[in-house]
Scaffold this motif. Structure first.
Motif, PDB file in Angstrom:
ATOM      1  N   THR A   4      17.564   5.044 -10.843  1.00  0.00           N
ATOM      2  CA  THR A   4      16.742   3.892 -11.192  1.00  0.00           C
ATOM      3  C   THR A   4      15.284   4.342 -11.228  1.00  0.00           C
ATOM      4  N   LYS A   5      14.442   3.484 -11.785  1.00  0.00           N
ATOM      5  CA  LYS A   5      13.020   3.798 -11.867  1.00  0.00           C
ATOM      6  C   LYS A   5      12.464   4.073 -10.464  1.00  0.00           C
ATOM      7  N   LYS A   6      12.879   3.219  -9.512  1.00  0.00           N
ATOM      8  CA  LYS A   6      12.375   3.379  -8.147  1.00  0.00           C
ATOM      9  C   LYS A   6      12.828   4.710  -7.537  1.00  0.00           C
ATOM     10  N   GLN A   7      14.106   5.067  -7.812  1.00  0.00           N
ATOM     11  CA  GLN A   7      14.600   6.329  -7.260  1.00  0.00           C
ATOM     12  C   GLN A   7      13.853   7.516  -7.865  1.00  0.00           C
ATOM     13  N   LYS A   8      13.551   7.412  -9.167  1.00  0.00           N
ATOM     14  CA  LYS A   8      12.789   8.488  -9.822  1.00  0.00           C
ATOM     15  C   LYS A   8      11.402   8.610  -9.197  1.00  0.00           C
ATOM     16  N   GLU A   9      10.774   7.446  -8.959  1.00  0.00           N
ATOM     17  CA  GLU A   9       9.441   7.466  -8.343  1.00  0.00           C
ATOM     18  C   GLU A   9       9.503   8.095  -6.955  1.00  0.00           C
ATOM     19  N   ARG A  11      11.719  10.247  -5.849  1.00  0.00           N
ATOM     20  CA  ARG A  11      11.933  11.704  -5.966  1.00  0.00           C
ATOM     21  C   ARG A  11      10.644  12.425  -6.302  1.00  0.00           C
ATOM     22  N   ASN A  34      13.058   2.290  -0.826  1.00  0.00           N
ATOM     23  CA  ASN A  34      12.879   1.131  -1.708  1.00  0.00           C
ATOM     24  C   ASN A  34      14.070   0.194  -1.718  1.00  0.00           C
TER      25      ASN A  34
END
Length: 228
Positions: A4-9, A11, A34
């Protein structure tokens, strides 16, 4: 399934090539968590031991100075004369035969079971149910004791037990993402210094090979064992 976008952020905030200090990791783990619930913060410590050798089995207990953040559900299996003490100390469930029967019938809705030496014989037949769930009381972890009240209080206050798994890793939950970074770091240091003291004399080479801190569903943050 993609990230997800949050997981990418999350990482992106963790530098794969950096070994962090316990303090920096404790601050960072809060930043990258998150999820909607209060995630638990975990440490995974890879040890240079061979857990198949009895003399390299690392296991112990530690009282986390800031508690676990979890409401630990405790069952005290005690004789009637100890029931009042166990209740007063904060045990959630107190009794004996009726709870042994419930466990036989498959009930295991507790986190820790504390009992007395005289009752241990009755728990033997329940090993199949309790063993795999890590619920079997053990004198080594202080959960088989004459002083049941003290044991209940300690568990409620943040005493956890840990042991190295067959791949050489100790996993332990050291708090919640809602804790302040100082509290996470304090609990992490307490666990790591306890592990350091348990180094088997027969273990060769580097003892703490790697340390990773993460929260539920977050990437792992590598901690520099030299800063411990």
């Amino acid at each position: 399934m993609g990230l997800t976008k949050k997981q990418k952020e999350a990482r992106a905030k963790v530098d794969k090539n950096t070994l962090y200090s316990v303090e920096d990791a404790s601050a960072l783990v809060k930043e990258i968590t998150n999820v909607k619930f209060d995630a638990s913060v975990d440490l995974a410590v890879r040890l240079g031991v061979d857990p198949r050798k009895a003399n390299q089995m690392v296991r112990g207990v530690v009282t986390l100075p800031h508690g676990t953040g979890k409401d630990v559900k405790v069952l005290a299996l005690v004789t009637p004369d100890k029931e009042a003490d166990a209740k007063e100390a904060g045990a959630d469930f107190v009794g004996l035969d009726e709870y042994l029967q419930k466990i036989k019938d498959g009930w295991t809705d507790v986190d820790v079971i504390i009992t007395m030496p005289s009752v241990m014989g009755k728990l033997g037949p329940l090993g199949r149910v309790l063993g795999p769930r890590g619920l079997m009381p053990n004198p080594k972890t202080g959960t088989v004791t004459m002083d049941v009240a003290k044991a209940v209080k300690e568990v409620k206050a943040g005493k956890i037990d840990f042991k190295v798994d067959k791949t050489g890793i100790v996993h332990a939950s050291i708090g919640k993402a809602s804790f302040s970074a100082d509290k996470i770091a304090g609990n992490a240091h307490e666990l790591l210094s306890t592990l350091e003291k348990l180094k088997p004399s027969t273990a060769k080479g580097t003892y703490m090979k790697s340390i990773s801190m993460s929260s539920t569903m977050s990437p792992g943050i590598a901690i520099d064992p030299k800063t411990v």
